[in-house]
Each structure stands twice: as C-alpha cells, then as structure tokens.
Write an enzyme that holds these catalytic residues in place. Structure first.
Site, PDB file in Angstrom:
ATOM      1  N   CYS A   1      -4.825  -6.359  -6.674  1.00 20.75           N
ATOM      2  CA  CYS A   1      -4.112  -4.848  -7.126  1.00 20.75           C
ATOM      3  C   CYS A   1      -4.702  -4.246  -7.999  1.00 20.75           C
ATOM      4  CB  CYS A   1      -2.570  -4.625  -7.299  1.00 20.75           C
ATOM      5  SG  CYS A   1      -1.864  -5.583  -8.081  1.00 20.75           S
TER       6      CYS A   1
ATOM      7  N   ASN B   1       0.795  -1.381  -0.402  1.00 26.66           N
ATOM      8  CA  ASN B   1      -0.193  -0.280   0.145  1.00 26.66           C
ATOM      9  C   ASN B   1       1.490   1.480   0.110  1.00 26.66           C
ATOM     10  OD1 ASN B   1       0.483   0.976   2.931  1.00 26.66           O
ATOM     11  ND2 ASN B   1      -0.373  -1.019   3.197  1.00 26.66           N
TER      12      ASN B   1
ATOM     13  N   VAL C   1       2.686   2.292   3.742  1.00 27.98           N
ATOM     14  CA  VAL C   1       4.076   2.333   3.748  1.00 27.98           C
ATOM     15  C   VAL C   1       5.215   2.328   2.431  1.00 27.98           C
ATOM     16  CG1 VAL C   1       4.943   0.091   3.783  1.00 27.98           C
ATOM     17  CG2 VAL C   1       3.354   0.117   5.049  1.00 27.98           C
ATOM     18  N   GLY C   2       4.440   2.786   1.420  1.00 27.63           N
ATOM     19  CA  GLY C   2       4.856   3.249  -0.271  1.00 27.63           C
ATOM     20  C   GLY C   2       6.110   4.314   0.660  1.00 27.63           C
TER      21      GLY C   2
ATOM     22  N   GLU D   1       5.524  -0.657  -6.013  1.00 26.26           N
ATOM     23  CA  GLU D   1       3.555  -1.162  -6.679  1.00 26.26           C
ATOM     24  C   GLU D   1       3.097  -1.054  -5.532  1.00 26.26           C
ATOM     25  OE1 GLU D   1       3.991  -3.355 -10.118  1.00 26.26           O
ATOM     26  OE2 GLU D   1       5.987  -2.258 -10.527  1.00 26.26           O
TER      27      GLU D   1
HETATM   28  P1  NAD Z   1       1.569  -5.820   3.550  1.00 23.16           P
HETATM   29  O1  NAD Z   1       0.304  -5.979   4.496  1.00 23.16           O
HETATM   30  O2  NAD Z   1       1.460  -7.048   3.598  1.00 23.16           O
HETATM   31  O3  NAD Z   1       2.133  -5.043   3.601  1.00 23.16           O
HETATM   32  C1  NAD Z   1       3.180  -5.027   2.894  1.00 23.16           C
HETATM   33  C2  NAD Z   1       4.851  -5.211   2.945  1.00 23.16           C
HETATM   34  O4  NAD Z   1       5.593  -4.181   4.310  1.00 23.16           O
HETATM   35  C3  NAD Z   1       4.735  -6.196   4.178  1.00 23.16           C
HETATM   36  O5  NAD Z   1       5.644  -7.034   3.862  1.00 23.16           O
HETATM   37  C4  NAD Z   1       4.724  -5.699   5.684  1.00 23.16           C
HETATM   38  O6  NAD Z   1       5.900  -6.504   6.830  1.00 23.16           O
HETATM   39  C5  NAD Z   1       5.236  -4.456   5.236  1.00 23.16           C
HETATM   40  N1  NAD Z   1       4.982  -3.306   6.105  1.00 23.16           N
HETATM   41  C6  NAD Z   1       4.141  -2.923   6.947  1.00 23.16           C
HETATM   42  N2  NAD Z   1       4.393  -2.155   7.184  1.00 23.16           N
HETATM   43  C7  NAD Z   1       5.461  -1.147   7.360  1.00 23.16           C
HETATM   44  C8  NAD Z   1       6.027  -0.501   8.075  1.00 23.16           C
HETATM   45  N3  NAD Z   1       5.449   0.562   8.762  1.00 23.16           N
HETATM   46  N4  NAD Z   1       7.166   0.110   7.254  1.00 23.16           N
HETATM   47  C9  NAD Z   1       7.866  -1.123   7.016  1.00 23.16           C
HETATM   48  N5  NAD Z   1       7.508  -1.748   5.968  1.00 23.16           N
HETATM   49  C10 NAD Z   1       5.819  -2.311   6.345  1.00 23.16           C
HETATM   50  O7  NAD Z   1       0.672  -6.311   2.284  1.00 23.16           O
HETATM   51  P2  NAD Z   1      -0.805  -4.344   2.091  1.00 23.16           P
HETATM   52  O8  NAD Z   1      -0.340  -3.193   2.132  1.00 23.16           O
HETATM   53  O9  NAD Z   1      -1.746  -5.072   2.573  1.00 23.16           O
HETATM   54  O10 NAD Z   1      -0.693  -4.950   0.531  1.00 23.16           O
HETATM   55  C11 NAD Z   1      -2.513  -4.252  -0.675  1.00 23.16           C
HETATM   56  C12 NAD Z   1      -1.954  -3.411  -1.027  1.00 23.16           C
HETATM   57  O11 NAD Z   1      -0.976  -3.561  -1.874  1.00 23.16           O
HETATM   58  C13 NAD Z   1      -3.017  -2.619  -1.623  1.00 23.16           C
HETATM   59  O12 NAD Z   1      -3.391  -1.686  -1.983  1.00 23.16           O
HETATM   60  C14 NAD Z   1      -2.965  -3.701  -3.274  1.00 23.16           C
HETATM   61  O13 NAD Z   1      -3.774  -3.145  -4.286  1.00 23.16           O
HETATM   62  C15 NAD Z   1      -1.412  -3.233  -3.007  1.00 23.16           C
HETATM   63  N6  NAD Z   1      -0.668  -4.520  -4.017  1.00 23.16           N
HETATM   64  C16 NAD Z   1      -0.301  -3.570  -5.533  1.00 23.16           C
HETATM   65  C17 NAD Z   1       0.379  -5.087  -6.646  1.00 23.16           C
HETATM   66  C18 NAD Z   1       1.473  -4.882  -7.289  1.00 23.16           C
HETATM   67  O14 NAD Z   1       1.300  -5.067  -8.088  1.00 23.16           O
HETATM   68  N7  NAD Z   1       0.806  -2.627  -7.569  1.00 23.16           N
HETATM   69  C19 NAD Z   1       0.348  -6.364  -5.982  1.00 23.16           C
HETATM   70  C20 NAD Z   1      -0.289  -6.514  -4.688  1.00 23.16           C
HETATM   71  C21 NAD Z   1      -0.893  -5.557  -3.919  1.00 23.16           C
END
Ligand code: NAD
Length: 477
Positions: A253, A198, A201-202, A219
């Site tokens: 996603c 998301n 965190v990005g 991503e």
């Molecule tokens: P998630 O909660 O698994 O987090 C992603 C990663 O970030 C994990 O490995 C997690 O440990 C790490 N993380 C979480 N919080 C953190 C922090 N505070 N500091 C550092 N690292 C941290 O996954 P998510 O974010 O819930 O995934 C869903 C989101 O990802 C949606 O917005 C979805 O659209 C997007 N997504 C994008 C793609 C793409 O290819 N563009 C693919 C899948 C998901």
C-alpha cells in the site's frame, strides 16, 4: 474461498452465534485486566514463534515471498508491535489526569481508557499476516474481543491463521471467507470495525457500519508519489526506490507508485535504476528467490495492460503461467494513462519529469491525497514546501516505507487514503474509548451560583467567568 449456498446458510447461523459468544465473554469483564491482555499478546507471540516455518511456507504459497522478506515485512513487524505493546501496556492503561479550570474547582478530572467491546478486523491479501495480526495487537492490548477475517485471496495464510491462531488467544474468532461471509459479518453489530483494503470496499464497510453507528478505521491505499531532485544522493536513492517499489512485487500500500523527477536529476536517476535492479534481483529476476509474484490472474491481466502505457527503460517481460512481471521502469507515460490515474499495486514504476518542486506539488494536489509521500532531496526549502503545501497520510524524506517500522508514528491515510490510524500507542487508542471522568465534591457546593433563581450576584459571577473565557462575549454586556 467463495461459500456454497449450504456453507453460507451455515455461516448465517454461525456468525451471529460467534459474535454473541464473544460479546458474552466481553461482558464478563474477563478481557479487561492487564494480565489477560498480556496473556493474549504472549499467545500471539507464541503463535508466530512456534509456527515460523509454516508461516513462511504459507506466505511463499500465496505470494512467493522470500524468507528474508517474510521476516522483515511480516513476522518481524508483528513481533515488534507485540513487544512494544507488552513493554508499554501498563502505562497506556493508566488513567491520565486532566487539569480542571478555576471556575470548576474543587474537582478532579481524568481520562480513563476503556475497551470498546467486540471488534471486527477485515484484512487484505498483500501482507496477509501483518495486516491481520497488527490490528489484533491493538484490539487485544485495549482489552477487546475480536473477530478476524483474513483475505480469501491469500488462502494459505488465511487457513493457517484460522487453523492455529485460536489455540493461542482467547476471545478471538477467525472467520474465513470472501464477499458473502464478510457481508454476513457486516450485518452484525460490532463496537469497532477495522478495515484494510481498497476504497470501493471501504465505502461498503463504512455504509454497513453506519447502520449501527459503529466507528471505523479505514486503512486504504492510492498512489504514493516520490519527488526526486538533483540534490539527492542518486546511488542511494535508486537503491531505496527499487527496494520500496519491488518488495512484494510492488503489491504494497505504501510502495512508491510513481516518480516526479526534476530535469537536472532525470538522467542520473534513469541511468542508475537498471543497474540497481540487476544488483538486487540478478540479470533474470524470474529466478531470484527475493522476487515475488502477482497475487492472481485478475491483477496480472490488469498490470500487463498498464505495462503497455509507456516505454520500458528496465523490465517489461511478463509470464502469465507464473504471474511473473519483471521489475519495470516506464518513461514517456502520458499523464492521463491508466498507469497514472489508478493505483498501480504492482512492479511498474513510471518516471515523469517536473520542472521543480512547485510543479510536483501542483501535480500531487491535483490528485487524491496519497497514503505516503516520499521526497529525495537535500533542499530544505523543497522539503518544507512538500510538507506544508501537500496533504498525505505520512511523509518520509530519503526512504520509502520505513515509517511503518516506527511504532511511535501513527500510520494511516487521509481523504481517499483512509481515516484513522494505528501502530504502537495509536493502535491502543484506536480500539479504546477515552472516557472522561470528573469527580466533584458536594461540599462546598460551588455550583450553587448557577442554579435558579438567578440573582444579580450570580449574574455578576457568570458574566465574569464568561469574560475570562470568552473576552468578546464579556464586552457585550
Ligand atoms: P482484498 O481483495 O483482500 O479485500 C480486502 C478485504 O475486503 C478482504 O478481507 C475481502 O474479503 C473483503 N472484501 C472484498 N470485497 C468485499 C465486499 N464486496 N464486501 C465486503 N468485504 C469485501 O484486498 P484489496 O482491497 O485488493 O487490497 C489492496 C488495496 O488495499 C490497495 O488499494 C492497497 O493500497 C490497500 N491497502 C492498504 C493498506 C493500508 O495499511 N493502508 C495496506 C494494504 C493494502
């Protein structure tokens, strides 16, 4: 897994050592030859083929993914990327000639792709295998060492990758964990960080990367809209829409997030959708082996709140004990409702009516740039308008999500949906530095005209060269 104080302290020691070890390996040059890269790709392949059953079980445990879906969207997708890379690796690695302008001749120029070094790959939970391994295919094809951090929210797949993958690949370390461990990782210096997840965190990842000027691929996600008009083949549209939305219970996603339908198409779409959902998942989708579950209670609670924001045309029921939410189509949704302002990331499909494609374009452009845009229409002017007047990571006509299966198409977002791209050759490029190499013979010394002292002859030469490349500047003299 959230680390205890003791385990974090241990990781604190371990993580810098892991990265230092990988850097030492990279610095030996061992990862550069094509043979090493091919061996890693074949190792990845063996990991998938030797442990297919265990992978299927882990994906079932984490997300109740059905076997066919696991092969279609996870195992098969990674195998395809590996095979594509194996087929094209030598060609991708070859330096490419670049032409040299007249005033620089004689000289030869080429672009030499080189590995970046030690890369960090941080993966999310929704496609916990694909989104961990597909970037790794790129990192290894490009000759890098890598740390892989699977998502703690898909613990079975994370444990499987950590337990087995290192037996099959060299110069790859798997670090399991959550925020604390990822934070420790982000304190290290990497040569590239590839993050999927998301946008909140990005931003944390990008800020950490900025401290070391580390390039990142982000991503991310967002709301991917679907436009449908009366020229669409409605039976096929409903099937493809339901498939795209309800695969992995909507936790994709690039899933269609919401639909914008024209008034002339609305009734036929709404009458087709409930029957299509029944055809796919039966009268009670809860018992379908092809229908998944919501990843955790937090997301389940979030989604059940969104369920209440419209009128369910299909679906609606949910069950907290199983984290089950029926495939749901919502109508009468206010534009300002949370289901229309947040990424849904679950099996809820709001359908809104728009006057025409122009209103759809205005609606899309009033929001963040989507990761994908889908249009079901045979109207060429409408397709063109959507292509030229909106911005999104990608656009697909007449189907959702299938662009991910075309390795020659770069996959990534724009604006809020991310930066950078991968898949196929684009993955190789994402993990490579395209190094320009220029070689100029010393004789004849054609550069002598640019050395001081500048004479009227050198002025005439340079003015002529400037006039050729910058006609306006040339006229000013
Ligand atoms: P998630 O909660 O698994 O987090 C992603 C990663 O970030 C994990 O490995 C997690 O440990 C790490 N993380 C979480 N919080 C953190 C922090 N505070 N500091 C550092 N690292 C941290 O996954 P998510 O974010 O819930 O995934 C869903 C989101 O990802 C949606 O917005 C979805 O659209 C997007 N997504 C994008 C793609 C793409 O290819 N563009 C693919 C899948 C998901």
């Amino acid at each position: 897994m959230t680390g205890t104080a003791a385990s974090i302290a241990q990781q604190d020691q371990e993580i810098p050592d892991i990265v230092a070890g990988l850097r030492a390996t990279f610095d030996t040059g061992a990862t550069r030859p094509a043979a090493w890269r091919r061996r890693q790709l074949r190792g990845l392949r063996s990991f998938l083929t030797n442990h297919t059953r265990a992978i299927e079980e882990a994906l079932y445990d984490d997300l109740r993914k059905g076997r066919t879906e696991s092969h279609l969207t996870e195992i098969g997708g990674v195998l395809a990327e590996i095979d594509h890379a194996l087929r094209h690796l030598e060609r991708w690695m070859k330096p490419r000639r670049a032409t040299v302008p007249m005033n620089m001749k004689p000289a030869t120029a080429r672009i030499h792709p080189e590995p970046l070094g030690v890369c960090l790959i941080i993966a999310p939970w929704n496609y916990p295998l694909t989104l961990t391994l597909n970037p790794l295919v790129g990192a290894l094809s490009a000759g890098n060492a890598a740390v892989v951090k699977p998502s703690e929210l898909a613990p079975a797949t994370s444990a499987l990758i950590a337990g087995l993958l290192p037996r099959y690949v060299e110069a790859v370390a798997v670090v399991e964990g959550a925020v604390e461990e990822t934070t420790l990782l982000l304190e290290q210096r990497f040569d590239h960080i590839f993050y999927t997840g998301n946008g909140t965190v990005g931003r944390i990842v990008a800020a950490a990367a900025a401290r070391n000027l580390t390039p990142t691929t982000l991503e991310l996600g967002g709301k991917s809209p679907v436009f449908i008009d009366e020229t669409a083949d409605m039976a096929v549209t409903a099937r493809r829409l339901a498939w795209g939305k309800f695969t992995n219970a909507g936790q994709t996603c690039v899933a269609p997030d919401y639909v914008l339908v024209t008034p002339a198409a609305r009734d036929s779409l709404l009458s087709a959708l409930p029957g299509t959902i029944r055809e796919m998942f039966g009268p009670n989708p809860r018992t379908s082996s092809d229908y998944g579950r919501i990843v955790n209670d937090r997301h389940f609670q979030r989604l059940t709140r969104l369920l209440a924001e419209g009128k369910p045309l299909a679906g609606g029921p949910s069950d907290a004990a199983e984290r089950y939410i029926a495939p749901t189509v919502l109508t009468d949704v206010p534009h300002g409702a949370a289901v229309m302002t947040e990424e849904i990331f679950g099996p809820i499909l709001p359908v809104l009516t728009v006057r025409d494609v122009h209103e759809a374009i205005d609606f899309i452009n009033a929001r963040d740039k989507p990761l994908s845009l889908y249009a079901f229409t045979r109207d060429r002017a409408a397709r063109r308008a959507l292509l030229e007047k909106t911005s999104s990571g990608g656009i697909v006509y007449n189907a959702p999500m299938i662009h991910l299966g075309v390795p020659n198409l770069p996959f990534g977002g724009v604006g809020e949906s991310g930066m950078g791209a991968y898949h196929g050759k684009t993955s190789f490029d994402a993990f490579s530095h395209r190094k320009p190499v220029l070689s100029k013979p010393t004789r004849p010394d054609t550069l002598r005209l640019i050395y001081a002292p500048h004479t009227s002859r050198s002025f005439a030469f340079i003015a002529k060269a400037v006039a050729r490349t910058h006609p306006i500047l040339g006229k000013e003299r």
